[in-house]
Design a protein around this motif. Structure first.
Motif, mmCIF file in Angstrom:
data_model
loop_
_atom_site.group_PDB
_atom_site.id
_atom_site.type_symbol
_atom_site.label_atom_id
_atom_site.label_comp_id
_atom_site.label_asym_id
_atom_site.label_seq_id
_atom_site.Cartn_x
_atom_site.Cartn_y
_atom_site.Cartn_z
ATOM 1 N N ARG A 1 0.774 -1.267 -0.112
ATOM 2 C CA ARG A 1 -0.178 0.074 0.073
ATOM 3 C C ARG A 1 0.711 1.282 -0.007
ATOM 4 O O ARG A 1 0.629 2.213 -0.525
ATOM 5 C CB ARG A 1 -1.077 -0.080 1.244
ATOM 6 C CG ARG A 1 -1.942 1.279 1.419
ATOM 7 C CD ARG A 1 -2.729 1.277 -0.020
ATOM 8 N NE ARG A 1 -3.877 2.322 0.155
ATOM 9 C CZ ARG A 1 -3.876 3.482 -0.868
ATOM 10 N NH1 ARG A 1 -3.410 2.986 -2.133
ATOM 11 N NH2 ARG A 1 -4.676 4.194 -0.917
ATOM 12 N N ALA A 2 2.224 1.176 0.581
ATOM 13 C CA ALA A 2 2.992 2.311 0.823
ATOM 14 C C ALA A 2 3.452 2.564 -0.627
ATOM 15 O O ALA A 2 3.502 3.718 -0.981
ATOM 16 C CB ALA A 2 4.031 2.108 1.740
ATOM 17 N N GLY A 3 3.753 1.595 -1.461
ATOM 18 C CA GLY A 3 4.163 1.876 -2.546
ATOM 19 C C GLY A 3 3.348 2.394 -3.647
ATOM 20 O O GLY A 3 3.530 3.205 -4.450
ATOM 21 N N PHE A 4 2.076 1.916 -3.518
ATOM 22 C CA PHE A 4 0.972 2.197 -4.157
ATOM 23 C C PHE A 4 0.703 3.460 -4.054
ATOM 24 O O PHE A 4 0.308 4.293 -5.017
ATOM 25 C CB PHE A 4 0.001 1.265 -4.282
ATOM 26 C CG PHE A 4 -1.122 1.229 -5.346
ATOM 27 C CD1 PHE A 4 -1.078 0.322 -6.557
ATOM 28 C CD2 PHE A 4 -2.423 1.924 -5.268
ATOM 29 C CE1 PHE A 4 -1.709 0.659 -7.488
ATOM 30 C CE2 PHE A 4 -3.094 1.957 -6.154
ATOM 31 C CZ PHE A 4 -3.164 1.215 -7.277
ATOM 32 N N ALA A 5 0.596 3.936 -2.989
ATOM 33 C CA ALA A 5 -0.022 5.254 -2.234
ATOM 34 C C ALA A 5 1.151 6.360 -2.819
ATOM 35 O O ALA A 5 0.720 7.490 -3.118
ATOM 36 C CB ALA A 5 -0.030 5.280 -0.831
ATOM 37 N N ALA A 6 2.323 5.870 -2.851
ATOM 38 C CA ALA A 6 3.404 6.799 -3.211
ATOM 39 C C ALA A 6 3.309 7.144 -4.542
ATOM 40 O O ALA A 6 3.343 8.284 -5.180
ATOM 41 C CB ALA A 6 4.840 6.196 -3.013
ATOM 42 N N GLU A 7 3.115 6.220 -5.496
ATOM 43 C CA GLU A 7 2.644 6.513 -7.033
ATOM 44 C C GLU A 7 1.678 7.450 -7.048
ATOM 45 O O GLU A 7 1.662 8.231 -7.804
ATOM 46 C CB GLU A 7 2.578 4.951 -7.808
ATOM 47 C CG GLU A 7 3.689 4.278 -7.876
ATOM 48 C CD GLU A 7 3.266 3.098 -8.658
ATOM 49 O OE1 GLU A 7 3.840 2.783 -9.729
ATOM 50 O OE2 GLU A 7 2.820 2.249 -8.019
ATOM 51 N N SER A 8 0.361 7.049 -6.345
ATOM 52 C CA SER A 8 -0.712 7.946 -6.474
ATOM 53 C C SER A 8 -0.574 9.335 -6.089
ATOM 54 O O SER A 8 -0.889 10.276 -6.670
ATOM 55 C CB SER A 8 -1.732 7.438 -5.220
ATOM 56 O OG SER A 8 -2.056 6.056 -5.880
ATOM 57 N N ILE A 9 0.485 9.514 -4.733
ATOM 58 C CA ILE A 9 0.726 10.843 -4.628
ATOM 59 C C ILE A 9 1.449 11.685 -5.675
ATOM 60 O O ILE A 9 1.249 12.821 -5.984
ATOM 61 C CB ILE A 9 1.452 10.864 -3.276
ATOM 62 C CG1 ILE A 9 0.406 10.616 -2.182
ATOM 63 C CG2 ILE A 9 1.852 12.366 -3.008
ATOM 64 C CD1 ILE A 9 1.076 10.140 -0.776
ATOM 65 N N ALA A 10 2.488 10.966 -6.116
ATOM 66 C CA ALA A 10 3.342 11.581 -7.483
ATOM 67 C C ALA A 10 2.631 11.770 -8.626
ATOM 68 O O ALA A 10 2.705 12.948 -9.155
ATOM 69 C CB ALA A 10 4.433 10.624 -7.852
ATOM 70 N N PHE A 11 1.513 10.989 -9.041
ATOM 71 C CA PHE A 11 0.959 10.746 -10.326
ATOM 72 C C PHE A 11 -0.228 12.176 -9.949
ATOM 73 O O PHE A 11 -0.456 13.237 -10.935
ATOM 74 C CB PHE A 11 0.095 9.701 -10.458
ATOM 75 C CG PHE A 11 1.157 8.787 -10.744
ATOM 76 C CD1 PHE A 11 2.180 8.834 -11.271
ATOM 77 C CD2 PHE A 11 0.559 7.244 -10.622
ATOM 78 C CE1 PHE A 11 3.059 7.840 -11.603
ATOM 79 C CE2 PHE A 11 1.374 6.179 -10.972
ATOM 80 C CZ PHE A 11 2.823 6.577 -11.208
ATOM 81 N N GLY A 12 -0.706 12.271 -8.803
ATOM 82 C CA GLY A 12 -1.538 13.377 -8.287
ATOM 83 C C GLY A 12 -0.779 14.865 -8.434
ATOM 84 O O GLY A 12 -1.648 15.714 -8.975
ATOM 85 N N ALA A 13 0.387 14.685 -7.820
ATOM 86 C CA ALA A 13 1.156 16.038 -7.770
ATOM 87 C C ALA A 13 1.119 16.638 -8.982
ATOM 88 O O ALA A 13 1.118 17.636 -9.545
ATOM 89 C CB ALA A 13 2.139 15.781 -7.138
ATOM 90 N N TRP A 14 1.782 15.423 -10.121
ATOM 91 C CA TRP A 14 1.786 15.716 -11.224
ATOM 92 C C TRP A 14 0.694 16.408 -12.300
ATOM 93 O O TRP A 14 0.858 17.312 -12.894
ATOM 94 C CB TRP A 14 2.685 14.474 -12.161
ATOM 95 C CG TRP A 14 3.135 14.951 -13.471
ATOM 96 C CD1 TRP A 14 2.320 14.125 -14.726
ATOM 97 C CD2 TRP A 14 4.055 15.916 -14.142
ATOM 98 N NE1 TRP A 14 3.073 14.954 -15.925
ATOM 99 C CE2 TRP A 14 4.244 15.841 -15.477
ATOM 100 C CE3 TRP A 14 4.943 16.778 -13.519
ATOM 101 C CZ2 TRP A 14 4.938 16.822 -16.283
ATOM 102 C CZ3 TRP A 14 5.783 17.611 -14.155
ATOM 103 C CH2 TRP A 14 5.763 17.466 -15.621
ATOM 104 N N SER A 15 -0.290 15.635 -11.984
ATOM 105 C CA SER A 15 -1.555 16.170 -12.601
ATOM 106 C C SER A 15 -1.989 17.383 -12.178
ATOM 107 O O SER A 15 -2.338 18.233 -13.281
ATOM 108 C CB SER A 15 -2.879 14.833 -12.153
ATOM 109 O OG SER A 15 -3.878 15.532 -12.693
ATOM 110 N N ALA A 16 -1.585 17.892 -10.889
ATOM 111 C CA ALA A 16 -2.248 19.048 -10.453
ATOM 112 C C ALA A 16 -1.314 20.047 -11.214
ATOM 113 O O ALA A 16 -1.776 21.331 -11.494
ATOM 114 C CB ALA A 16 -1.914 19.201 -8.812
#
Length: 104
Positions: A40-55
């Protein structure tokens, strides 16, 4: 479920029957929460990175969730595409479980 994960799951469930959509989203959220902590930590890290890039990208040119999904699905880095595949698999599994439960 993190906000960007929710955004992508919303895009993935766009074709889901309205009466099933909330149940599918809840199933995906519960499945993500049930992941082992390391996964979950790895998946969440990707989610945060992709979300930041999208923002950051949306400040230049606003994009919809479907645009973000399409961009991630054709990304040249396979790890990015695998993140989308994992969410798509969770959505498809939840949809099939709902159909199977209704057929009984």
């Amino acid at each position: 479920m993190l906000p960007f994960e929710r955004r992508i799951v919303d895009a993935l469930t766009a074709g889901t029957l309205p009466e099933h959509r909330d149940a599918v989203i809840e199933h995906v959220a519960l499945t993500l929460a049930a992941m082992p902590e390391v996964t979950r930590a790895g998946f969440a890290a990707e989610s945060i990175a992709f979300g930041a890039w999208s923002a950051v990208r949306s400040r230049v040119r606003p994009t919809s969730a479907a645009d973000d999904l399409a961009r991630l699905e054709r990304h040249p880095v396979s790890l990015v595409r695998q993140w989308v595949r994992a969410l798509r698999a969770l959505v498809l599994f939840a949809e099939q479980e709902l159909i199977g439960a209704e057929a009984r």
